[in-house]
Design an enzyme around this catalytic site. Structure first.
Site, PDB file in Angstrom:
ATOM      1  N   CYS A  30       0.848  -1.191   0.000  1.00 38.78           N
ATOM      2  CA  CYS A  30       0.000   0.000   0.000  1.00 38.78           C
ATOM      3  C   CYS A  30       0.892   1.252   0.000  1.00 38.78           C
ATOM      4  O   CYS A  30       1.729   1.406   0.881  1.00 38.78           O
ATOM      5  CB  CYS A  30      -0.883  -0.062   1.245  1.00 38.78           C
ATOM      6  SG  CYS A  30      -1.533   1.491   1.836  1.00 38.78           S
ATOM      7  N   CYS A  32       0.714   3.472   3.078  1.00 37.00           N
ATOM      8  CA  CYS A  32       1.348   2.752   4.190  1.00 37.00           C
ATOM      9  C   CYS A  32       2.863   2.906   4.123  1.00 37.00           C
ATOM     10  O   CYS A  32       3.521   3.119   5.144  1.00 37.00           O
ATOM     11  CB  CYS A  32       0.983   1.266   4.157  1.00 37.00           C
ATOM     12  SG  CYS A  32      -0.783   0.918   4.234  1.00 37.00           S
TER      13      CYS A  32
END
Length: 150
Positions: free
Chosen positions: A72, A75
């Site tokens: 991600c 992230c």
């Protein structure tokens, strides 16, 4: 039998066979063990985080737990921020980065819908605040201040 009836039967059989094939393949992909998907680093992180949650959230330090994934982009953007905060707040608060694929039970427990999700826990392990998506360092520091963490 007419040609059109034969054609309808053949198309129906093809559609059914395609559906069964897709169902089996999708089902086998989603049921793979996390070791195959994430490797040993994700598993070690899972054991470490669960141990710290059981040990530390029950009494000593408040915690910022971010649930996300290495795949991600937001992230990955959060990772250096969390590392800085981990050093800055050592002894005052725990800062943990949790891989949701290696910690599916935590993802279910905290009802993760979007990654990354930051969950702020007080020293008794109760959720104080949660945020979904990228969160700037300044905003995290502000939440820490509201929790009484300097």
């Amino acid at each position: 039998m007419s040609k059109s009836l034969k054609l309808i039967i053949m198309v129906t059989i093809l559609v059914l066979l395609s559906g069964v094939y897709l169902f089996k393949n999708v089902n086998s992909l989603t049921n793979q063990p996390t070791e195959q998907k994430q490797g040993s680093a994700g598993i070690e992180n899972a054991q470490k985080v669960k141990g710290r949650l059981e040990q530390d959230s029950a009494g000593n330090l408040p915690m910022l737990m971010e649930l996300g994934s290495d795949t991600c982009e937001p992230c990955r953007m959060m990772k250096p921020i969390l590392e800085e905060l981990k050093k800055d707040y050592e002894g005052k608060a725990l800062v943990e980065n949790v891989d949701i694929y290696a910690n599916r039970d935590l993802a279910v427990k905290y009802r993760i819908r979007v990654i990354p999700t930051q969950i702020f826990l007080d020293s008794s392990g109760e959720v104080v605040f949660r945020h979904e998506g990228y969160m700037p360092k300044e905003d995290i520091i502000e939440i820490f201040k509201e929790m009484g963490i300097e």
